[in-house]
Write an enzyme that holds these catalytic residues in place. Structure first.
Site, mmCIF file in Angstrom:
data_model
loop_
_atom_site.group_PDB
_atom_site.id
_atom_site.type_symbol
_atom_site.label_atom_id
_atom_site.label_comp_id
_atom_site.label_asym_id
_atom_site.label_seq_id
_atom_site.Cartn_x
_atom_site.Cartn_y
_atom_site.Cartn_z
ATOM 1 N N CYS A 6 0.666 -15.172 4.176
ATOM 2 C CA CYS A 6 0.842 -13.995 3.318
ATOM 3 C C CYS A 6 -0.472 -13.237 3.342
ATOM 4 O O CYS A 6 -1.087 -13.091 4.387
ATOM 5 C CB CYS A 6 1.239 -14.430 1.909
ATOM 6 S SG CYS A 6 0.095 -15.625 1.160
ATOM 7 N N ARG A 41 3.477 -3.688 4.077
ATOM 8 C CA ARG A 41 2.194 -4.287 4.472
ATOM 9 C C ARG A 41 2.343 -4.985 5.814
ATOM 10 O O ARG A 41 1.459 -4.880 6.677
ATOM 11 C CB ARG A 41 1.703 -5.279 3.408
ATOM 12 C CG ARG A 41 1.219 -4.620 2.136
ATOM 13 C CD ARG A 41 0.605 -5.636 1.196
ATOM 14 N NE ARG A 41 -0.661 -6.157 1.691
ATOM 15 C CZ ARG A 41 -1.263 -7.247 1.216
ATOM 16 N NH1 ARG A 41 -0.696 -7.946 0.243
ATOM 17 N NH2 ARG A 41 -2.411 -7.641 1.714
#
Length: 281
Positions: free
Chosen positions: A236, A181
């Site tokens: 995050c 990611r």
């Protein structure tokens, strides 16, 4: 591991069950099944534990910006903690299913609220049960108390702060998401793939070994880019696993890291903000 101000071993929790000066918070949750945590708590929890839900208690409703898990209204969280019998007179230990991001989110929020005596159960409920801990279904009846709110705004940053910090060599951005990611190869949840330019990748699960936090020395080596920086910002996807990275930084001896609460889900919601792909470290 040496005694930690941020982590409690399952053995210590077992010794202290029933201690009137200790409060236990169950923060189990599952992003793919938001009802699971509350159901798991009802099916069995650590004796004396109260339950806080990521969506209902530890976040507020998302909007166009601000990320998928905006910080909760802190006065409401303080009132809820007091009603559950958690006050300034108590030490608090928080657990989730495996000692990872959900308990870290609750740990971070209590510290942000001004409650310093809070730790995460290292290894979570799995480690507690492996150590011989038993579960109960009875909800506790702790007497309500007052939870005073003493916010620590220095612990959190927003999108404006992060944008203005881009390119500053004294500021370190750490991305806690999975490497694929971070590199922008996949993005299952948010509007864009990639990462904030200049951020290094330190996947939050790399802070663990066999389900428990690595030693201080191991963490310090893995998080060495934080050494000497004027400011370290963890982020995050939505401010949950980023809290786990803040916890790892504390354990490594790099205290004072800030959390970009909106994280990538906030950053990627703006059309005019830059996005990087690939590996920067």
């Amino acid at each position: 591991m040496n005694a930690s101000a941020n982590l409690m071993s399952p053995e210590e929790l077992l010794r202290r069950l029933g201690d009137p000066e200790l409060r236990v918070i169950d923060a189990r949750f599952e992003l793919t099944d938001p009802a699971w945590g509350a159901a798991a708590y009802a099916a069995g929890h650590v004796p004396g534990a109260v339950y806080l839900d990521l969506d209902r208690d530890l976040s507020s409703a998302p909007g166009a910006h601000g990320g998928r898990h905006p910080l909760p209204a802190m006065d409401e969280l303080a009132a809820k903690l007091g009603a559950l019998g958690v006050g300034p007179e108590h030490e608090v230990v928080v657990y989730d299913q495996s000692g990872t991001m959900y308990s870290a989110r609750a740990w971070w929020l209590l510290r942000y609220a001004g409650h310093e005596r809070v730790r995460v159960l290292d290894g979570g409920l799995a480690a507690y049960q492996a150590a011989g801990g038993e579960l109960v279904t009875e909800a506790p009846a702790h007497p309500p108390t007052a939870f005073p709110l003493r916010l620590r705004p220095e612990m959190v940053v927003d999108v404006t702060h992060v944008r203005e910090a881009l390119g500053d060599p004294e500021v370190l951005l750490l991305d806690a998401r999975a490497p694929e990611r971070y590199r922008g190869e996949v993005e299952p949840l948010d509007k864009k793939a990639g990462h904030i330019p200049g951020a290094l990748n330190r996947h939050f699960l790399a802070s663990l070994k066999d389900g428990r936090f690595r030693t201080r020395e191991e963490l310090a080596r893995a998080l060495a880019p934080a050494a000497g920086k004027a400011e370290v910002i963890a982020y995050c996807g939505s401010g949950v696993s980023g809290a786990h990275l803040v916890l790892a930084l504390e354990e490594a001896g790099y205290g004072g890291a800030k959390l970009y609460a909106g994280s990538w889900s906030d950053w990627s919601s703006y059309d005019d903000l830059p996005v990087a792909v690939g590996d920067e470290g």
